[in-house]
Design a protein around this motif. Structure first.
Motif, PDB file in Angstrom:
ATOM      1  N   ILE A  46       0.915  -1.308  -0.140  1.00 18.92           N
ATOM      2  CA  ILE A  46      -0.080   0.049  -0.034  1.00 18.92           C
ATOM      3  C   ILE A  46       0.857   1.197   0.007  1.00 18.92           C
ATOM      4  O   ILE A  46       0.468   2.416  -0.495  1.00 18.92           O
ATOM      5  CB  ILE A  46      -1.310  -0.050   1.169  1.00 18.92           C
ATOM      6  CG1 ILE A  46      -1.865   1.415   1.313  1.00 18.92           C
ATOM      7  CG2 ILE A  46      -0.550  -0.188   2.408  1.00 18.92           C
ATOM      8  CD1 ILE A  46      -2.703   1.688   0.033  1.00 18.92           C
ATOM      9  N   ILE A  49       2.139   1.396  -3.400  1.00 25.05           N
ATOM     10  CA  ILE A  49       0.701   2.071  -4.321  1.00 25.05           C
ATOM     11  C   ILE A  49       0.732   3.380  -4.255  1.00 25.05           C
ATOM     12  O   ILE A  49       0.173   4.366  -5.247  1.00 25.05           O
ATOM     13  CB  ILE A  49      -0.501   1.171  -4.009  1.00 25.05           C
ATOM     14  CG1 ILE A  49       0.007  -0.287  -4.741  1.00 25.05           C
ATOM     15  CG2 ILE A  49      -1.774   1.669  -4.640  1.00 25.05           C
ATOM     16  CD1 ILE A  49      -1.113  -1.260  -4.462  1.00 25.05           C
ATOM     17  N   GLN A  51       2.596   5.800  -3.239  1.00 29.59           N
ATOM     18  CA  GLN A  51       3.646   6.553  -4.031  1.00 29.59           C
ATOM     19  C   GLN A  51       3.395   6.732  -5.503  1.00 29.59           C
ATOM     20  O   GLN A  51       3.787   7.532  -5.971  1.00 29.59           O
ATOM     21  CB  GLN A  51       4.986   6.071  -3.481  1.00 29.59           C
ATOM     22  CG  GLN A  51       5.439   6.584  -2.152  1.00 29.59           C
ATOM     23  CD  GLN A  51       6.690   5.586  -1.801  1.00 29.59           C
ATOM     24  OE1 GLN A  51       6.875   4.697  -2.204  1.00 29.59           O
ATOM     25  NE2 GLN A  51       7.329   6.361  -0.762  1.00 29.59           N
ATOM     26  N   MET A  52       2.836   5.677  -6.210  1.00 28.73           N
ATOM     27  CA  MET A  52       2.773   5.941  -7.459  1.00 28.73           C
ATOM     28  C   MET A  52       1.110   5.976  -8.011  1.00 28.73           C
ATOM     29  O   MET A  52       1.246   6.152  -9.073  1.00 28.73           O
ATOM     30  CB  MET A  52       2.930   4.087  -7.956  1.00 28.73           C
ATOM     31  CG  MET A  52       4.218   3.887  -7.746  1.00 28.73           C
ATOM     32  SD  MET A  52       4.840   1.970  -8.011  1.00 28.73           S
ATOM     33  CE  MET A  52       4.311   1.892  -9.625  1.00 28.73           C
ATOM     34  N   THR A  53       0.394   6.107  -6.854  1.00 28.70           N
ATOM     35  CA  THR A  53      -0.877   6.909  -7.441  1.00 28.70           C
ATOM     36  C   THR A  53      -1.019   8.326  -7.024  1.00 28.70           C
ATOM     37  O   THR A  53      -0.411   8.751  -6.122  1.00 28.70           O
ATOM     38  CB  THR A  53      -1.976   5.956  -6.965  1.00 28.70           C
ATOM     39  OG1 THR A  53      -1.938   5.721  -5.800  1.00 28.70           O
ATOM     40  CG2 THR A  53      -2.181   4.471  -7.508  1.00 28.70           C
ATOM     41  N   PRO A  54      -1.911   8.706  -7.692  1.00 30.24           N
ATOM     42  CA  PRO A  54      -2.321  10.343  -7.308  1.00 30.24           C
ATOM     43  C   PRO A  54      -3.029  10.307  -5.882  1.00 30.24           C
ATOM     44  O   PRO A  54      -3.418   9.276  -5.484  1.00 30.24           O
ATOM     45  CB  PRO A  54      -3.057  11.020  -8.458  1.00 30.24           C
ATOM     46  CG  PRO A  54      -3.731   9.780  -9.156  1.00 30.24           C
ATOM     47  CD  PRO A  54      -2.739   8.560  -8.902  1.00 30.24           C
ATOM     48  N   GLY A  55      -2.838  11.762  -5.409  1.00 32.74           N
ATOM     49  CA  GLY A  55      -3.866  11.671  -4.206  1.00 32.74           C
ATOM     50  C   GLY A  55      -2.915  11.248  -2.830  1.00 32.74           C
ATOM     51  O   GLY A  55      -1.665  10.924  -2.853  1.00 32.74           O
ATOM     52  N   PRO A  56      -3.338  12.100  -1.766  1.00 30.90           N
ATOM     53  CA  PRO A  56      -2.659  12.150  -0.483  1.00 30.90           C
ATOM     54  C   PRO A  56      -2.586  10.773  -0.045  1.00 30.90           C
ATOM     55  O   PRO A  56      -3.509   9.930  -0.030  1.00 30.90           O
ATOM     56  CB  PRO A  56      -3.764  13.020   0.451  1.00 30.90           C
ATOM     57  CG  PRO A  56      -4.683  13.704  -0.647  1.00 30.90           C
ATOM     58  CD  PRO A  56      -4.924  12.787  -1.751  1.00 30.90           C
ATOM     59  N   ILE A  57      -1.583  10.422   0.677  1.00 31.67           N
ATOM     60  CA  ILE A  57      -1.105   8.981   1.157  1.00 31.67           C
ATOM     61  C   ILE A  57      -2.387   8.529   2.251  1.00 31.67           C
ATOM     62  O   ILE A  57      -2.583   7.520   2.151  1.00 31.67           O
ATOM     63  CB  ILE A  57       0.443   8.944   1.652  1.00 31.67           C
ATOM     64  CG1 ILE A  57       1.172   9.282   0.541  1.00 31.67           C
ATOM     65  CG2 ILE A  57       0.601   7.761   2.523  1.00 31.67           C
ATOM     66  CD1 ILE A  57       2.697   9.281   0.869  1.00 31.67           C
TER      67      ILE A  57
END
Lengths: 173, 184
Positions: A46, A49, A51-57
Motif C-alpha cells: 500500500i 501504491i 507513492q505511485m498513484t495520485p492523491g494524498p497518502i
C-alpha cells in the motif's frame, strides 16, 4: 463491528496525523498491525501504491485498508470519511478564526512571522525528497532540471509538467 | 451552483494529479487557486499553508477545506473536500478490487521513474515567487533557510517550528506594546 473499528482507527489517525504524508504512515501501520487487518507485505504494497498513484497518502491508505479489512466498498467509505472528519472540524474552526481575526494585531503578527517559515517548510520538503529512490540515475537530474526550468521560466502548468515527465520516463526506461 | 461545480472540478483536478502526496500538491493548488481562479491572494496562500500545517490530517484536504469554506461556507468546504478525495478514492478502490499487483508492471514503473524527479522540481520552483510575495530580504532569508535545514538535516517536526514562531511573535508584540505604553 469491523466498520466501527475502522471508523475509530482512522478517526484517530486523522486526529493525530500531524505533518501529513509520511508522518501519517507510521500511525496507519500501528493501527493496522493492532487489528491484524493487513500483513506486513500488504502494508509495504500500500505504501508503494500510494507513492505511485495520485492523491494524498492518508486517503489512499484509508481507502485501501477499508476495502481489504472489510471486503466491501462500504469499508473504504467509512475509513476515508473517518480520516477526513477531524481535519474537517478543526480546519473549519481555524478558517473561521482566520477570516474573522486576520486583522487582529497578534494574529496578523503571527501570520506575518509564519510566512518565511512556511517557505522554509516547502524548501525542506523538496530537500527531503532528494533521495536515491527518486533520483536513480543521471536522467533523473536532467528531468529535474527540465521540470524546474519549464515551471519557473516558461510558467508551464504543473499538471502538464507531470504528464511530460511521465512520457519521458516511459521513453527512457 | 456553477461555483460549487467549479470548486469541485478544481479540487478534483488537484486530487487527480498529486503524486507523492502532501507538498507535491502545493504547486498545483497554487497554480489553480491563486494563479488561475484568483480565489485567494498569494500572501493569503502562505497563511493558508501555515494553517493547514498546524491542523492534523491530510494537508491536501486541509487546504481544500479552507478554500471551500472561504468561497461558500461549510457546503463549499464539503464540495472541495469531496473533489480532492474522490480521485484517490476511486483509483485506490479499483486497485484494491482488481489489480493488486500492478506496481510490478514495468510500464507503470517506467512512467513513475520519470515523474518522481519532476515532482521534486515542481515543489522547488515556486519558492522564489513565494519568497518575493512574503517580502523576504537577504537579512530575513535566514528564517526559511534555517527552517529548511532544521527539518531536512535535524529532522525536527515542522510543528515545533510553527509553535516556536507563534509563541515568540506573541511575546514580541506583547512586550513591544508594553514598552510603548511606558514611554507614553
Amino acid at each position: 463491528m469491523v466498520y466501527l473499528y475502522l471508523f475509530i482507527s482512522f478517526f484517530k489517525i486523522g486526529l493525530f496525523g500531524f505533518g501529513g504524508g509520511y508522518a501519517i504512515l507510521s500511525l496507519v501501520q500501528h493501527e493496522v498491525e493492532h487489528y491484524g487487518w493487513l500483513t506486513s507485505a500488504q502494508f509495504t504494497d500500500i505504501v508503494a501504491i500510494s507513492q505511485m498513484t495520485p492523491g494524498p497518502i492518508g486517503i489512499n491508505c484509508a481507502t485501501y485498508v477499508g476495502y481489504t479489512a472489510s471486503g466491501s466498498i462500504l469499508g473504504s467509505v467509512v475509513a476515508t470519511t473517518a480520516i477526513l472528519l477531524p481535519s474537517f472540524i478543526i480546519m473549519i474552526i481555524l478558517s473561521k478564526l482566520y477570516l474573522k481575526l486576520k486583522n487582529n494585531p497578534y494574529i496578523a503578527g503571527v501570520l506575518k512571522s509564519l510566512r518565511p517559515v512556511v517557505i522554509g517548510l516547502i524548501a525542506a520538503a523538496a530537500l527531503v525528497l532528494m533521495t536515491p529512490d527518486n533520483f536513480i540515475d543521471p536522467w533523473s537530474f536532467i528531468l529535474f532540471a527540465f521540470a524546474f526550468l519549464l515551471t519557473l521560466s516558461f510558467k508551464m502548468h504543473p499538471i502538464l509538467v507531470i504528464c511530460l515527465a511521465g512520457l519521458a520516463g516511459y521513453l527512457i526506461y | 451552483m456553477q461555483q460549487y461545480l467549479q470548486i469541485f472540478l478544481t479540487f478534483f483536478k488537484i486530487g487527480a494529479f498529486t503524486i507523492g502526496g502532501g507538498y507535491a500538491m502545493i504547486p498545483i493548488i497554487q497554480e489553480e487557486v491563486v494563479g488561475r481562479r484568483k480565489w485567494i491572494a498569494q500572501e493569503e496562500f502562505l497563511d493558508l499553508l501555515a494553517l493547514a500545517q498546524s491542523a492534523p490530517g491530510v494537508l491536501a484536504a486541509n487546504t481544500a477545506i479552507f478554500v471551500g469554506y472561504k468561497m461558500r461556507g461549510i457546503r463549499g468546504a464539503i464540495t472541495a473536500t469531496l473533489g480532492a478525495a474522490l480521485p484517490s478514492f476511486i483509483i485506490i478502490l479499483l486497485i484494491a478490487i482488481f489489480f493488486s499487483n500492478y506496481k510490478d508492471n514495468p510500464t507503470v514503473e517506467a512512467i513513475f521513474k520519470g515523474i518522481r524527479p519532476a515532482v521534486v522540481a515542481l515543489i522547488a520552483a515556486p519558492l522564489y515567487k513565494m519568497a518575493k510575495s512574503a517580502k523576504i530580504t537577504y537579512r530575513t532569508a535566514i528564517i526559511p533557510i534555517a527552517t529548511a535545514l532544521l527539518i531536512w538535516l535535524v529532522r525536527i517536526s515542522p510543528i515545533w517550528i510553527i509553535l516556536i514562531t507563534i509563541v515568540s511573535t506573541v511575546a514580541y508584540i506583547y512586550f513591544r506594546d508594553k514598552d510603548e505604553q511606558k514611554q507614553l
